[in-house]
Motif scaffolding. Structure first.
Motif, PDB file in Angstrom:
ATOM      1  N   MET A  11     -18.216  67.609 100.337  1.00  0.00           N
ATOM      2  CA  MET A  11     -19.188  67.401 101.446  1.00  0.00           C
ATOM      3  C   MET A  11     -19.464  65.746 101.106  1.00  0.00           C
ATOM      4  N   LEU A  12     -19.371  65.027 102.167  1.00  0.00           N
ATOM      5  CA  LEU A  12     -19.891  63.695 102.065  1.00  0.00           C
ATOM      6  C   LEU A  12     -21.204  63.589 102.929  1.00  0.00           C
ATOM      7  N   GLU A  13     -22.090  62.834 102.203  1.00  0.00           N
ATOM      8  CA  GLU A  13     -23.398  62.816 102.702  1.00  0.00           C
ATOM      9  C   GLU A  13     -23.815  61.316 102.859  1.00  0.00           C
ATOM     10  N   LYS A  14     -24.286  60.815 103.743  1.00  0.00           N
ATOM     11  CA  LYS A  14     -24.564  59.166 103.841  1.00  0.00           C
ATOM     12  C   LYS A  14     -25.789  58.984 102.979  1.00  0.00           C
ATOM     13  N   GLY A  15     -27.005  59.818 103.070  1.00  0.00           N
ATOM     14  CA  GLY A  15     -27.896  59.675 102.383  1.00  0.00           C
ATOM     15  C   GLY A  15     -27.943  59.945 100.710  1.00  0.00           C
ATOM     16  N   PRO A  16     -29.154  59.876 100.266  1.00  0.00           N
ATOM     17  CA  PRO A  16     -29.217  60.226  98.948  1.00  0.00           C
ATOM     18  C   PRO A  16     -29.480  61.713  98.578  1.00  0.00           C
ATOM     19  N   TRP A  17     -29.147  62.026  97.478  1.00  0.00           N
ATOM     20  CA  TRP A  17     -29.214  63.547  96.766  1.00  0.00           C
ATOM     21  C   TRP A  17     -30.592  63.729  96.171  1.00  0.00           C
ATOM     22  N   PHE A  18     -31.847  63.954  97.105  1.00  0.00           N
ATOM     23  CA  PHE A  18     -33.150  64.305  96.331  1.00  0.00           C
ATOM     24  C   PHE A  18     -33.145  65.626  95.653  1.00  0.00           C
ATOM     25  N   THR A  19     -33.946  65.591  94.806  1.00  0.00           N
ATOM     26  CA  THR A  19     -34.166  66.950  94.088  1.00  0.00           C
ATOM     27  C   THR A  19     -35.607  67.359  94.362  1.00  0.00           C
ATOM     28  N   ASP A  20     -35.895  68.602  94.033  1.00  0.00           N
ATOM     29  CA  ASP A  20     -37.539  68.964  94.140  1.00  0.00           C
ATOM     30  C   ASP A  20     -38.528  67.915  93.385  1.00  0.00           C
ATOM     31  N   ARG A  21     -37.988  67.293  92.387  1.00  0.00           N
ATOM     32  CA  ARG A  21     -38.870  66.349  91.886  1.00  0.00           C
ATOM     33  C   ARG A  21     -39.168  65.080  92.404  1.00  0.00           C
ATOM     34  N   ASP A  22     -38.117  64.931  93.285  1.00  0.00           N
ATOM     35  CA  ASP A  22     -38.257  63.760  94.126  1.00  0.00           C
ATOM     36  C   ASP A  22     -39.188  63.858  95.261  1.00  0.00           C
ATOM     37  N   PHE A  23     -39.728  65.086  95.701  1.00  0.00           N
ATOM     38  CA  PHE A  23     -40.722  65.300  96.758  1.00  0.00           C
ATOM     39  C   PHE A  23     -42.018  65.466  96.384  1.00  0.00           C
TER      40      PHE A  23
ATOM     41  N   CYS B  20     -17.827  73.406  94.876  1.00  0.00           N
ATOM     42  CA  CYS B  20     -18.138  72.648  96.096  1.00  0.00           C
ATOM     43  C   CYS B  20     -18.695  71.193  95.350  1.00  0.00           C
ATOM     44  N   GLU B  21     -18.305  70.237  95.836  1.00  0.00           N
ATOM     45  CA  GLU B  21     -18.655  68.877  95.469  1.00  0.00           C
ATOM     46  C   GLU B  21     -19.344  68.126  96.412  1.00  0.00           C
ATOM     47  N   ILE B  22     -20.490  67.408  96.022  1.00  0.00           N
ATOM     48  CA  ILE B  22     -21.289  66.713  97.099  1.00  0.00           C
ATOM     49  C   ILE B  22     -20.937  65.288  96.747  1.00  0.00           C
ATOM     50  N   ARG B  23     -20.731  64.497  97.566  1.00  0.00           N
ATOM     51  CA  ARG B  23     -20.565  63.148  97.436  1.00  0.00           C
ATOM     52  C   ARG B  23     -21.827  62.380  97.994  1.00  0.00           C
ATOM     53  N   ALA B  24     -23.019  62.218  97.411  1.00  0.00           N
ATOM     54  CA  ALA B  24     -24.157  61.389  98.220  1.00  0.00           C
ATOM     55  C   ALA B  24     -23.911  60.126  98.385  1.00  0.00           C
ATOM     56  N   GLN B  25     -24.641  59.286  99.273  1.00  0.00           N
ATOM     57  CA  GLN B  25     -24.473  57.975  99.663  1.00  0.00           C
ATOM     58  C   GLN B  25     -23.018  57.470  99.846  1.00  0.00           C
ATOM     59  N   SER B  26     -22.344  58.583 100.692  1.00  0.00           N
ATOM     60  CA  SER B  26     -20.895  58.235 101.136  1.00  0.00           C
ATOM     61  C   SER B  26     -20.982  58.192 102.759  1.00  0.00           C
ATOM     62  N   LYS B  27     -20.810  57.135 103.203  1.00  0.00           N
ATOM     63  CA  LYS B  27     -21.222  56.918 104.519  1.00  0.00           C
ATOM     64  C   LYS B  27     -19.826  56.966 105.402  1.00  0.00           C
ATOM     65  N   VAL B  28     -19.354  57.963 106.040  1.00  0.00           N
ATOM     66  CA  VAL B  28     -18.631  58.214 106.894  1.00  0.00           C
ATOM     67  C   VAL B  28     -18.500  57.372 108.247  1.00  0.00           C
ATOM     68  N   TYR B  29     -17.466  56.458 108.266  1.00  0.00           N
ATOM     69  CA  TYR B  29     -17.374  55.598 109.463  1.00  0.00           C
ATOM     70  C   TYR B  29     -16.295  55.864 110.485  1.00  0.00           C
ATOM     71  N   ARG B  30     -15.367  56.848 110.099  1.00  0.00           N
ATOM     72  CA  ARG B  30     -14.258  57.182 111.130  1.00  0.00           C
ATOM     73  C   ARG B  30     -13.565  58.299 110.633  1.00  0.00           C
ATOM     74  N   ILE B  31     -13.321  59.153 111.426  1.00  0.00           N
ATOM     75  CA  ILE B  31     -12.473  60.350 111.306  1.00  0.00           C
ATOM     76  C   ILE B  31     -10.806  59.686 111.835  1.00  0.00           C
ATOM     77  N   ALA B  32      -9.801  59.474 111.025  1.00  0.00           N
ATOM     78  CA  ALA B  32      -8.676  59.020 111.622  1.00  0.00           C
ATOM     79  C   ALA B  32      -7.693  60.029 111.955  1.00  0.00           C
ATOM     80  N   SER B  33      -7.130  59.816 113.038  1.00  0.00           N
ATOM     81  CA  SER B  33      -5.855  60.591 113.532  1.00  0.00           C
ATOM     82  C   SER B  33      -4.734  59.953 113.857  1.00  0.00           C
TER      83      SER B  33
END
Length: 542
Positions: A1-13, A214-227
């Motif tokens: 899973m690619l997520e552009k933003g950070p990975w906050f936890t409960d402690r960050d809120f 499941c692997e989450i890659r935070a701060q990963s900005k998808v800019y294109r889905i190539a075809s």
């Protein structure tokens, strides 16, 4: 899973209004990542303004788990009539209303699944407008309620209306490693430090990661889905946390970036076969964007006037109101010339944010207040009453002038075109909103509230958006098939609110969750069954 933003936890809120709501602690800096909002110019045309200039922040939950981290957790199911608006009420001139390609019955088992898997607290009370249910009650008892809830019930009963408890995606009891609600009063716009709020991060993703599959890659900005030249996806291209270009491929691709950013990603993903953007040969990507229409209002409840409620605990800032009415979910009134779709009235206390509340008190009859006059006003406001709000939810009618495109000039800090969003609305929505506002105001007055008012607004709430990749059976007028697979690419799914042709007259989150579970079953089937599901699936968040 690619997520552009950070990975906050409960402690960050934490409950810091400056961090949460005055600065971009949980959202991107608008100088780096803006939107362009097109609104009517009052002369029959449209004018665009960047959010850098306006300060109108359209980033809502740009982090692992998305906007569900920051929701209030008011959970309503859509009703059978919501799936058949065109068949039930007929066409509206200038609107793009269609029936859904699935029915309420198709989604009902998944609404039920969300109750137990995500965790919904509540109490089912039968009323004439209750949607069909396969279970008798919610798996978790209701969250604590403020005494004013009983006054709402008594007033509505005397008016021959039917108030009912609102289900909340907030745990009233612990669930696994998630604690129950700690009743701080800071839900909307804030993350939850106890894990009680049913965000997809706390309720689903944390557990998915623990499985090791499941692997989450935070701060990963998808800019294109190539075809390739046959239209088949060859890779997902993204920038990692160090701004290095990376690529991934998979058997199944899932896009879930929230409505605006999902359309933006597809439109940005051009190729030899998809020259107008991925899955956009029919030009429908970005079209039929919808929000939640309606309005709001408020009534003051001075402590010296409501002494009995004071004795019962009205001053307690923790418990919720948890009340709504849907007596006008379908309106049968002569002024509309027949039955029309109406909406929901939600009751809640004014948000406890102190800075924003104090700001509303700085004006007097002769201008700005200063010194002792301001101090007395603030002391009175914060210590002598409580303020009950109403929020009105009705359908945002899909129209041609509400859509997403790519801005031809402005780019984000990675060099990708930013989303340009036109926010046109249909006059019908304001008529419904005013009707609901008048009745909301009457209820507040009958409760004894002072300074009671309610009004409708055409301004879209950026935290309640859907559409842009409408699902349907006709490939010429929809982006997705009934299983939320794109018509043009058989292994590409969209599972956020983009699929919705209409939004109902309730917040969207429960429906988005339920549909995501439904589509997940279709993905499992396409992968060959539960034994191999999710091992090679990739999802993206722009």
């Amino acid at each position: 899973m690619l997520e552009k933003g950070p990975w906050f936890t409960d402690r960050d809120f934490y409950k810091d209004e400056i961090a949460c709501c005055r600065r971009s602690t949980y959202t991107p800096d608008l100088k780096d990542e803006r939107h362009v909002i097109e609104d009517e110019d009052g002369k029959g045309g449209w004018v665009g303004e960047t959010t850098t200039d306006s300060g109108w922040d359209w980033w809502n939950g740009n982090c692992v788990g998305g906007s569900s981290n920051l929701m209030s957790g008011f959970f309503h199911r859509m009703k059978p009539v919501d799936f058949r608006l065109l068949s039930t009420f007929g066409a509206i001139e200038g609107a793009n209303i269609v029936d859904w390609p699935i029915s309420y019955n198709d989604l009902e088992p998944y609404y039920t699944k969300v109750e137990s898997v995500v965790g919904i607290s509540g109490r089912v009370v039968k009323h004439p407008y209750l949607e069909p249910r396969s279970t008798k009650d919610f798996p978790y008892p209701p969250t604590r309620e403020n005494p004013i809830s009983q006054l709402i019930d008594e007033t509505c009963k005397n008016m021959d209306l039917h108030s009912f408890p609102v289900a909340r995606a907030i745990l009233s009891q612990p669930k696994g490693d998630r604690r129950s609600c700690e009743y701080s009063g800071y839900c909307g716009s804030y993350g939850c430090s106890s894990g009680a709020k049913g965000s997809s991060r706390a309720a689903l993703l944390n557990h998915a990661v623990k499985t090791g599959r499941c692997e989450i890659r935070a701060q990963s900005k998808v800019y294109r889905i190539a075809s390739d030249n046959k239209g088949r996806i060859t890779s997902v291209d993204y920038y990692d946390a160090d701004d290095n270009k990376k690529s991934l491929d998979a058997r199944i691709y899932v896009v879930a970036c929230q409505a605006v950013e999902t359309s933006r990603l597809l439109l940005s993903s051009t190729g030899p076969y998809h020259k107008n953007g991925l899955a956009n040969r029919n030009g429908q990507v970005g079209r039929n964007l919808v929000f939640s229409s309606g309005g709001s209002g408020q009534g003051d409840f001075p402590y010296n006037k409501f002494e009995q409620l004071v004795e019962q605990g009205i001053k307690d800032k923790g418990p919720f109101v948890n009340r709504a009415i849907q007596d006008w979910y379908v309106i049968d009134d002569e002024s509309f010339g027949g039955k029309v779709k109406g909406g929901t009235i939600e009751f809640l206390y004014r948000h406890p944010n102190a800075i924003s509340r104090a700001n509303t008190q700085k004006w007097g009859d002769d201008g700005l207040l200063w010194g002792q006059a301001l101090k007395h006003r603030l002391k009175s406001y914060f210590t002598e009453a409580r303020y009950l709000r109403v929020e009105i939810f009705d359908d945002w009618t899909p129209v041609d002038d509400c859509f997403i495109t790519l801005d031809p000039q402005l780019k984000d800090k990675w060099g990708s075109p930013v989303a340009r969003i036109r926010i046109g609305y249909h006059p019908h929505d304001m008529k419904i909103g005013r009707f609901m506002a008048e009745r909301s105001e009457e209820i507040l007055k009958r409760m004894g509230a002072e300074n009671a008012y309610a009004s409708a607004s055409p301004s879209p709430p950026a935290n309640l958006m859907a559409g842009g990749c409408r699902f349907g059976t006709d490939p010429e007028s929809s982006v997705l098939d009934p299983d939320c697979r794109t018509h043009e690419v058989e292994n590409l799914f969209v599972t956020d609110g983009s699929f919705m042709p209409t939004g109902g007259s309730v917040p969207f989150t429960w429906t988005i969750y339920a549909n995501a579970f439904r589509v997940a079953d279709r993905i499992v089937d396409q992968l060959g069954g539960h034994k191999i599901a999710f091992q090679s699936a990739a999802s993206t968040s722009m």
